[in-house]
Design a protein around this motif. Structure first.
Motif, PDB file in Angstrom:
ATOM      1  N   ASP B 255      -4.264 -40.156  35.394  1.00  9.83           N
ATOM      2  CA  ASP B 255      -5.009 -39.099  36.084  1.00  9.83           C
ATOM      3  C   ASP B 255      -4.799 -39.141  37.594  1.00  9.83           C
ATOM      4  N   ASP B 256      -3.907 -40.025  38.047  1.00  9.11           N
ATOM      5  CA  ASP B 256      -3.628 -40.053  39.485  1.00  9.11           C
ATOM      6  C   ASP B 256      -2.164 -39.689  39.770  1.00  9.11           C
ATOM      7  N   ASP B 258       0.960 -37.787  41.293  1.00 10.78           N
ATOM      8  CA  ASP B 258       1.239 -37.144  42.573  1.00 10.78           C
ATOM      9  C   ASP B 258       1.920 -35.796  42.382  1.00 10.78           C
ATOM     10  N   ARG B 274      -0.965 -26.389  32.874  1.00 15.26           N
ATOM     11  CA  ARG B 274      -1.829 -27.117  33.809  1.00 15.26           C
ATOM     12  C   ARG B 274      -3.183 -27.363  33.174  1.00 15.26           C
ATOM     13  N   GLY B 280      -5.115 -31.206  38.096  1.00 12.10           N
ATOM     14  CA  GLY B 280      -5.973 -30.619  39.116  1.00 12.10           C
ATOM     15  C   GLY B 280      -5.182 -30.166  40.329  1.00 12.10           C
ATOM     16  N   ASP B 281      -5.888 -29.691  41.327  1.00 10.40           N
ATOM     17  CA  ASP B 281      -5.245 -29.143  42.523  1.00 10.40           C
ATOM     18  C   ASP B 281      -4.512 -30.205  43.338  1.00 10.40           C
ATOM     19  N   ARG B 282      -4.878 -31.481  43.133  1.00 10.40           N
ATOM     20  CA  ARG B 282      -4.251 -32.558  43.905  1.00 10.40           C
ATOM     21  C   ARG B 282      -2.785 -32.770  43.505  1.00 10.40           C
ATOM     22  N   VAL B 283      -2.449 -32.350  42.286  1.00  8.47           N
ATOM     23  CA  VAL B 283      -1.087 -32.596  41.784  1.00  8.47           C
ATOM     24  C   VAL B 283      -0.143 -31.513  42.294  1.00  8.47           C
ATOM     25  N   ARG B 284       0.905 -31.944  42.956  1.00 10.76           N
ATOM     26  CA  ARG B 284       1.925 -31.001  43.435  1.00 10.76           C
ATOM     27  C   ARG B 284       2.734 -30.533  42.225  1.00 10.76           C
TER      28      ARG B 284
END
Lengths: 315, 347
Positions: B255-256, B258, B274, B280-284
């Motif tokens: 879940d982390d 990049d 997605r 989530g929005d954090r993932v490029r």
């Protein structure tokens, strides 16, 4: 600048026949008779098109039930320019349609006339094909309406066991730059090979060296005389055959080449042998195009046979 | 004995072109192999196993994958295999081969000349041959049925789809703007919602053991899984992608993350993926521009893995996802997790 690579249309076609099995056989028989059958799975759901196996229990599905020839569009799109083979040749909508009495949706075409008439939730009914044989195309398409339209009878009663689906595909086949040079040389009555820069082998027609994985570059003129490395006598007639059997198809190692080409050897079929020396018989120059068919066949030259050792590496 | 650790150590792809010349693929593959092997610091004779993905239907040529072996230089004889799927599934075969200890290095490649025929029509033949393919539903129409279902369900909007296209084009350096007023190709899909038809090829080099450590840059493969949904388009809820969710779970998608390279040939499919993968929005998403800016059949999925690995190998990301899809309407999905470090597997 080099001429662009040669290309040509390539149309392929095959009529696929498929046996149907017990579930799809009954489904297709139903379509021919103007009925739509769904399969009932253990959870009570009715699947149209029918499933052959229960996706939850994995048991064979045996119970088929009638559903109605009317249904509801659950999703749709619109095709302005139908492609070859599609159900209608005028603009239409592909749709997922859940027939009344079914729990799953069937993909088919809707003859709505205009995109504006399509919407999710619209009511449609089957338009049966005039001539039905037991095929998904026995449903010509769907049309907007809530009222079922009865199909004319077919007067047939035998079960449908097979379907035939014609498949037609059109391509443009494009040669490599090296193949194009080879073919253009043929149009001038010349045979052209190319040498691998690593192993020095000469390939006719030119190709990436299959032993070294590198492009061949150095052009090598090849003589139209060669040696039969191996051959077979064709005794069986088949569709599209160019010569009357018996005739000889041989692998011919052209002088200066390291890979044989296949071609015909005309002469006494019983006399052709490994090591026989042959020469190309070209057609009239006026007929030459970018094809190895410019060489009608090979003929024996009458020279002494090449020793086995001279071609044993090329078998 | 524990399974060996496997890393991506090399990658290359041919430029995506509207038409790449020869139908055979050999001429396209030769420089791609050379570049991928150079990236991996390997000679072709150091490759233990070769595995490819392609389909004869694409160019109408029988045994085109055998023809393509010319580009390898198969002397002395090589160990080789092939899948009639995107080469991401050839990658899976090669990965398992290495895990099984039968190879230490593998080169995986995919290629295809989509422009030889009418791609959207040819792809109808991957559908059920009894009740679907005889109607010739083309691939864009099938995707449109999925997009419509997602729109009707309120899961996507045409504007959100256009925003996916705009971001993808900006990342790929494509200057053509998206146009919400453009006519539909297959309602509700506009041109900007659909991947362009293009020819191409890609090659990925993976290795275990000393070979994995020898090269200058690597991305460790820490989880791979693939799953498939039922075949019938009317049998499943087209607005969800259970097979992608299941593959992510089986692969241990962290879940982390990049960065994620998603193989979504249509804009709405990126949005569905997605959601299915919980990104989530954090993932490029798709820094390459994604398949919307270049979708060479049979190599675009493999390229997603290669490009995700590239993010890790270059140090731009610590954890990356490479995703591939195959079949109609996201039917089959493969998840590959790539990481800079191998945490629990360090030994």
């Amino acid at each position: 600048m080099a001429a662009p690579p040669l290309s040509a249309p390539l149309d392929i076609a095959f009529d696929y026949t498929r046996s149907l099995g017990p579930v799809l056989g009954r489904f297709m028989t139903g379509l021919r008779d103007g009925r739509v059958l769904g399969s009932r799975t253990a959870d009570g759901r009715v699947h149209v098109p029918p499933l052959e196996y229960d996706p939850v229990t994995h048991a064979p599905v045996t119970e088929l039930v009638d559903v109605r020839p009317t249904g509801t569009v659950t999703s749709w799109t619109w095709t302005d320019r139908p492609l070859a083979g599609q159900p209608l040749d005028r603009p239409f909508g592909f749709a997922l349609i859940r027939l009344d009495g079914a729990d799953t949706a069937l993909l088919h075409a809707v003859d709505a006339g205009a995109r504006e008439r399509m919407h999710t939730g619209m009511r449609v009914r089957i338009r049966w094909a005039a001539e039905r044989v037991g095929h998904i195309r026995d449903i010509e398409c769907f049309e907007p309406s809530a009222e079922p339209a009865g199909p004319p009878g077919t007067g047939k009663s035998d079960p449908v066991m097979m379907i035939t689906t014609p498949i037609r595909l059109s391509y443009t086949h494009t040669t490599s730059a090296d193949e194009s040079r080879y073919l253009r040389a043929l149009a001038e009555g010349r045979l052209l090979g190319q040498r691998c820069p690593v192993c020095r082998k000469v390939y006719v027609p030119p190709r990436v060296c299959p032993a070294d994985g590198v492009p061949t570059e150095e052009e090598v003129p090849i003589r139209d005389h060669g040696t039969v490395t191996t051959f077979c006598v064709v005794n069986v007639p088949f569709a599209g055959q160019r010569l009357d059997p018996p005739y000889v198809v041989a692998q011919i190692l052209l002088d200066g080449a390291d890979i044989p080409i296949p071609h015909f050897v005309v002469g006494d079929a019983g006399d052709v042998r490994m090591g026989m020396r042959v020469a190309a018989v070209w057609r009239e120059p006026e007929s030459w195009t970018t094809t190895p068919e410019n060489i009608a066949h090979f003929r024996p030259t009458g020279e002494p046979d090449a020793p086995y050792e001279s071609f044993e590496e090329h078998l | 004995m524990s399974a060996p650790r496997v890393a991506v150590i090399g990658f290359a792809q041919a430029p995506c072109l509207p038409s790449a010349g020869t139908t055979s693929g050999v001429e396209t593959l030769v420089p791609v192999f050379r570049e991928a092997l150079a990236d991996a610091g390997l000679d072709r004779r150091q490759v233990d196993f070769w595995c490819s993905g392609s389909s004869d239907y694409l160019a109408g040529r029988a045994f085109s994958f055998v023809n393509a072996v010319d580009a390898i230089g198969a002397y002395p004889p090589i160990a080789e295999s092939h899948v009639e799927m995107d080469a991401a599934w050839a990658f899976y075969e090669a990965y398992v081969k290495i895990l099984a200890g039968e190879a230490e290095t593998a080169l995986v490649y995919g290629f295809g000349k989509s422009s030889a025929g009418r791609l959207r029509r040819v792809l109808a033949l991957q559908l059920d041959p009894y009740v679907v393919a005889p109607l010739w539903p083309d691939s864009v129409s099938v995707a449109a049925l999925q997009a419509r279902a997602a729109l009707d369900a309120g899961i996507v909007t045409e504007r959100a789809m256009a925003e996916v296209a705009a971001r993808s084009r900006a990342d790929a350096g494509v200057s053509e703007p998206v146009d919400l007023a453009a006519p539909y190709i297959a309602d509700p899909l506009r041109r900007h919602d659909c991947a362009p038809v293009c020819d191409g090829a890609a090659a990925l080099v993976i290795a275990s053991g000393e070979r994995a450590l020898a090269g200058p840059r690597r991305a460790w493969i820490t989880g791979v899984a693939h799953r498939i949904d039922v075949q019938g388009l009317g049998e499943r809820d087209l607005t969800t992608v259970p097979s992608a969710t299941a593959a992510a779970s089986a692969a241990g998608l962290p879940d982390d993350l990049d960065v994620a390279e998603l193989h979504a040939p249509f804009t709405h499919q990126e949005l569905l993926l997605r959601a299915a993968l919980g990104l989530g929005d954090r993932v490029r998403i798709n820094p390459s521009g994604g398949a919307l800016c270049g979708n060479p059949m049979f190599s675009a999925g493999l390229a997603r893995i290669g490009l995700a690995a590239e993010q890790v190998r270059s140090g731009r990301a610590r954890r990356a996802l490479g995703h591939a899809t195959s079949g109609p309407a996201l039917q089959q999905n493969l998840i590959c997790v790539l990481e800079a470090d191998v945490r629990e597997a360090e030994s």
